[in-house]
Design a protein around this motif. Structure first.
Motif, PDB file in Angstrom:
ATOM      1  N   ALA A  27      42.803  40.348  28.154  1.00  0.00           N
ATOM      2  CA  ALA A  27      41.404  40.048  28.477  1.00  0.00           C
ATOM      3  C   ALA A  27      41.198  40.085  30.092  1.00  0.00           C
ATOM      4  O   ALA A  27      40.038  40.154  30.616  1.00  0.00           O
ATOM      5  CB  ALA A  27      41.126  38.609  27.890  1.00  0.00           C
ATOM      6  N   LEU A  28      42.293  39.418  30.831  1.00  0.00           N
ATOM      7  CA  LEU A  28      42.180  39.235  32.311  1.00  0.00           C
ATOM      8  C   LEU A  28      42.068  40.843  32.653  1.00  0.00           C
ATOM      9  O   LEU A  28      41.062  40.935  33.840  1.00  0.00           O
ATOM     10  CB  LEU A  28      43.463  38.676  32.766  1.00  0.00           C
ATOM     11  N   GLY A  29      42.780  41.603  32.426  1.00  0.00           N
ATOM     12  CA  GLY A  29      42.500  43.236  32.894  1.00  0.00           C
ATOM     13  C   GLY A  29      41.342  43.868  32.771  1.00  0.00           C
ATOM     14  O   GLY A  29      40.971  44.599  33.358  1.00  0.00           O
ATOM     15  N   ALA A  30      40.491  43.233  31.587  1.00  0.00           N
ATOM     16  CA  ALA A  30      39.288  43.885  31.460  1.00  0.00           C
ATOM     17  C   ALA A  30      38.020  43.161  31.801  1.00  0.00           C
ATOM     18  O   ALA A  30      36.948  43.635  31.943  1.00  0.00           O
ATOM     19  CB  ALA A  30      39.051  43.808  29.763  1.00  0.00           C
ATOM     20  N   ALA A  31      38.248  41.843  32.454  1.00  0.00           N
ATOM     21  CA  ALA A  31      37.252  41.172  32.995  1.00  0.00           C
ATOM     22  C   ALA A  31      37.185  41.428  34.716  1.00  0.00           C
ATOM     23  O   ALA A  31      37.694  42.148  35.074  1.00  0.00           O
ATOM     24  CB  ALA A  31      37.578  39.544  32.965  1.00  0.00           C
ATOM     25  N   GLU A  32      35.947  41.030  35.071  1.00  0.00           N
ATOM     26  CA  GLU A  32      35.324  41.416  36.336  1.00  0.00           C
ATOM     27  C   GLU A  32      34.722  40.144  36.967  1.00  0.00           C
ATOM     28  O   GLU A  32      34.202  39.382  36.387  1.00  0.00           O
ATOM     29  CB  GLU A  32      34.337  42.612  36.425  1.00  0.00           C
ATOM     30  N   GLY A  33      34.812  40.326  38.165  1.00  0.00           N
ATOM     31  CA  GLY A  33      34.007  39.222  39.166  1.00  0.00           C
ATOM     32  C   GLY A  33      34.590  37.818  38.765  1.00  0.00           C
ATOM     33  O   GLY A  33      35.445  37.484  38.464  1.00  0.00           O
ATOM     34  N   ARG A  34      33.409  36.843  38.486  1.00  0.00           N
ATOM     35  CA  ARG A  34      33.427  35.648  38.079  1.00  0.00           C
ATOM     36  C   ARG A  34      34.048  35.133  36.959  1.00  0.00           C
ATOM     37  O   ARG A  34      35.023  34.513  36.964  1.00  0.00           O
ATOM     38  CB  ARG A  34      32.011  34.797  38.144  1.00  0.00           C
ATOM     39  N   ASP A  35      34.033  36.458  35.783  1.00  0.00           N
ATOM     40  CA  ASP A  35      34.652  36.273  34.646  1.00  0.00           C
ATOM     41  C   ASP A  35      36.039  36.372  34.999  1.00  0.00           C
ATOM     42  O   ASP A  35      37.096  35.374  34.413  1.00  0.00           O
ATOM     43  CB  ASP A  35      34.143  37.241  33.735  1.00  0.00           C
ATOM     44  N   ALA A  36      36.517  37.303  35.789  1.00  0.00           N
ATOM     45  CA  ALA A  36      38.050  37.365  35.986  1.00  0.00           C
ATOM     46  C   ALA A  36      38.512  36.053  36.784  1.00  0.00           C
ATOM     47  O   ALA A  36      39.757  35.774  36.629  1.00  0.00           O
ATOM     48  CB  ALA A  36      38.150  38.735  36.853  1.00  0.00           C
ATOM     49  N   GLU A  37      37.818  35.753  37.789  1.00  0.00           N
ATOM     50  CA  GLU A  37      38.354  34.586  38.435  1.00  0.00           C
ATOM     51  C   GLU A  37      38.544  33.283  37.903  1.00  0.00           C
ATOM     52  O   GLU A  37      39.664  32.794  37.862  1.00  0.00           O
ATOM     53  CB  GLU A  37      37.124  34.157  39.616  1.00  0.00           C
TER      54      GLU A  37
END
Length: 215
Positions: free
Chosen positions: A144-154
Motif C-alpha cells: 500500500a505504501l508503494g502504491a500511494a502518492e503525495g499526501r497519502d504516501a506521507e
C-alpha cells in the motif's frame, strides 16, 4: 552516532582492552541465545524494514520534510544494522536461527550466558497478523505504501513508522536493561532516545497533514 569500527572493537574488549568491562561484565562472547545476541539479530531485521519503508516513501512524495526524515532514518538505521551484524560476526554467532522465536531473548534470565534455547514469551505486546515482530509492517501495508502518492504516501509512512518506532523502542529498552555488552547497551539507549524524539516529530507532521497515529 557511534563509529562502527570503534563500537565493534569496544564490544569485543568491553571498551577498556582488558578482560572485563568497566561494569565488571566478562568480555567473553555472549551466548547464542543471550539478550545481546537476540537483540542484535532481531533489531537488524527490524531496522532493515525501516530502511526499506524510508526508501519507498522517498520515491512517492516530493515533500522535503518527509524526504529528509526518511533519509535520516534510513541512514541511521542502516549504520546501526551494520554494527549489530558486525557484533554477531565478532562473537562468532549466527545472524539467523531458524528455531528461535522473534523477541524470545527479552524473557531470557538476566545475567545468564544464554547458551540454552530461548523459547520464552516476551513482554512487548503481540505482533499484528502478518508481521514478524511488534511494530513491523505487513507485506500488504508495504504494498500500500508503494502504491500511494503525495499526501497519502506521507501519512501512511508516518503512521507505519510511528508503529515501527514504538516496537523498536520497546526492544531497545529490553536490551538496555538486559544486554551484558556495555557498547550494545549504550547503542540501545541511544536508539530509545532518538526514536522517542522522532515519534514526537512524526506526531506533529501527521497533525500538519490532518491525520494522527493509528491505534
Amino acid at each position: 552516532m557511534f563509529a562502527v569500527g570503534a563500537t565493534v572493537a569496544a564490544a569485543s574488549d568491553g571498551g577498556d582492552g582488558g578482560g572485563s568491562s568497566a561494569s565488571g561484565t566478562s568480555s567473553r562472547a555472549p551466548g547464542r541465545y543471550s539478550p545481546d545476541a537476540g537483540f542484535a539479530r532481531d533489531m537488524a531485521v527490524h531496522h532493515q524494514q525501516a530502511v526499506e519503508m524510508s526508501f519507498i516513501v522517498r520515491d512517492r512524495t516530493g515533500d522535503e520534510p518527509v524526504r529528509s526524515l526518511a533519509y535520516d532514518i534510513a541512514n541511521t538505521q542502516a549504520n546501526q544494522r551494520g554494527m549489530l551484524l558486525g557484533w554477531l560476526d565478532l562473537w562468532g554467532l549466527p545472524k539467523v536461527i531458524a528455531d528461535e522465536p522473534p523477541m524470545s531473548w527479552m524473557a531470557a534470565p538476566d545475567g545468564g550466558d544464554g547458551e540454552t534455547g530461548g523459547h520464552h514469551e516476551h513482554g512487548t505486546g503481540a505482533a499484528k497478523p502478518g508481521a514478524l515482530m511488534p511494530g513491523m509492517a505487513t507485506k500488504e501495508e508495504l504494498a500500500a505504501l508503494g502504491a500511494a502518492e503525495g499526501r497519502d504516501a506521507e501519512v501512511l509512512y508516518l503512521q507505519l513508522m510511528t508503529d515501527h518506532h514504538k516496537g523498536g523502542v520497546a526492544m531497545a529498552r529490553g536490551c538496555a536493561r538486559q544486554c551484558a555488552t556495555p557498547a550494545e547497551r549504550a547503542l540501545a539507549q541511544g536508539m530509545v532516545e532518538a526514536q522517542q524524539s522522532e515519534l514526537t516529530l512524526m506526531a506533529d507532521m501527521l497533525k500538519q497533514r490532518g491525520a494522527a497515529p493509528r491505534g
